[in-house]
Design an enzyme around this catalytic site. Structure first.
Site, PDB file in Angstrom:
ATOM      1  N   TYR A 162      -2.025  -2.203  -5.581  1.00  0.00           N
ATOM      2  CA  TYR A 162      -1.171  -2.440  -4.425  1.00  0.00           C
ATOM      3  C   TYR A 162      -1.361  -3.866  -3.900  1.00  0.00           C
ATOM      4  O   TYR A 162      -0.388  -4.561  -3.583  1.00  0.00           O
ATOM      5  CB  TYR A 162      -1.498  -1.419  -3.338  1.00  0.00           C
ATOM      6  CG  TYR A 162      -0.548  -1.400  -2.171  1.00  0.00           C
ATOM      7  CD1 TYR A 162       0.732  -0.885  -2.308  1.00  0.00           C
ATOM      8  CD2 TYR A 162      -0.931  -1.891  -0.923  1.00  0.00           C
ATOM      9  CE1 TYR A 162       1.615  -0.847  -1.238  1.00  0.00           C
ATOM     10  CE2 TYR A 162      -0.062  -1.861   0.156  1.00  0.00           C
ATOM     11  CZ  TYR A 162       1.205  -1.336  -0.003  1.00  0.00           C
ATOM     12  OH  TYR A 162       2.074  -1.310   1.057  1.00  0.00           O
ATOM     13  N   SER A 172       2.493  -7.050   3.052  1.00  0.00           N
ATOM     14  CA  SER A 172       1.416  -6.190   3.535  1.00  0.00           C
ATOM     15  C   SER A 172       0.232  -7.058   3.941  1.00  0.00           C
ATOM     16  O   SER A 172       0.160  -8.247   3.582  1.00  0.00           O
ATOM     17  CB  SER A 172       1.008  -5.232   2.409  1.00  0.00           C
ATOM     18  OG  SER A 172      -0.231  -4.619   2.649  1.00  0.00           O
TER      19      SER A 172
END
Length: 283
Positions: free
Chosen positions: A179, A166
């Site tokens: 996250y 990500s």
């Protein structure tokens, strides 16, 4: 025309019901792979499988929780029996949870106040159980399938693994500490596993999508009328191409990284596909 790299080989895609991974599954099937679709919601997987079959491809939906070792092992047995041993593993399962996301972008004394505004959630208010859930699904959800399917691949001394990282892997974006922490770990694990599995002739790489619009991100990045939210405007200010990505724009990078013919000397890398987001300081 089907690629000789994918033709007749089994590809396992976790998180296959999602916008990006379903697009990957459809593309691999289009290029001749037999695709196993792993995810938690069978109805969603069945819909993707139906699209693939309608286009003449082979797809097998398998309900599976990627952080349950026994469930992943059962999925592997089913895939091997129905489609053959895994050759390509795409670890796309992951996600976030609202209770692990702050509403604040930085500390405010109001966070500690007894009468703080309803709905205010700072770092000190985060639900640690949900924080743990996010870390587990993004890290162990990559490790466990790599171990279970990787064992089979190592025994056959071939294959390619692709992990989903990500933008948070490189820059800890505000509000999403769990996250960000997990996705940073995915990049490190990708490097570690690439070195470990090299003697087994298994390449391990990652892809780091920038801001692609799906059902979840649309609510964060866009307003109900289709405009940009404040966060969406911030993202756009750091994205030189001045738009969000489309799922099909990830396919070239994914297929190249998986391809032993075109990327046979590439292992241990994580490739950003981000419209220039990481290159921009936003000023």
């Amino acid at each position: 025309m089907n690629s000789s790299c994918f033709e007749g080989k089994t590809a396992v895609v976790t998180g296959a019901g999602g916008t990006l991974c379903s697009a990957i599954a459809r593309e691999l099937a289009r290029q001749g792979a037999r695709v196993a679709l792993l995810g938690r919601t069978m109805a969603v997987l069945e819909a993707v499988a139906a699209e693939i079959r309608a286009a003449g491809g082979t797809a097998l939906p398998v309900s599976c929780d990627v952080i349950d070792v026994a469930a992943v092992e059962r999925a592997r047995a089913t895939v091997t029996r129905e489609l053959g041993a895994c050759f390509f593993l795409i670890n796309g399962a992951g996600g976030n949870q609202a209770d692990a996301v702050t509403t604040l972008t930085e500390f405010s004394p109001a966070e500690l106040a007894a009468d703080k505004p309803t709905g205010t959630r700072g770092f000190f208010d985060l639900n640690l159980a949900r924080f743990d859930d996010v870390v587990r699904v993004n890290t162990l959800g990559t490790v466990i399938p790599s171990q279970v399917f990787g064992r089979e691949m190592a025994a056959l001394c071939r294959g390619s693994i692709l992990n989903f990282a990500s933008m948070n892997s490189y820059r800890p974006l505000t509000r999403v500490p769990a996250y960000a922490m997990a996705k940073a770990g995915v990049v490190n694990f990708t490097q570690w596993l690439a070195v470990y599995l090299a003697p087994a002739h298994i390449r391990v790489n990652g892809v780091a999508p920038g801001f692609f619009v799906n059902d979840r991100s649309r609510k964060i990045l866009m307003t109900p009328d289709g405009g940009l939210s404040a966060r969406g405007q911030n993202v756009m200010g750091h994205t030189p191409l001045k738009r969000f990505g489309e799922a099909d724009e990830l396919l070239g990078a994914v297929c190249w990284l998986l391809d032993d013919e075109r990327a046979g000397f590439v292992t241990g890398v994580t490739l950003p596909v981000d419209g220039g987001f990481l290159a921009s300081a936003g000023i």
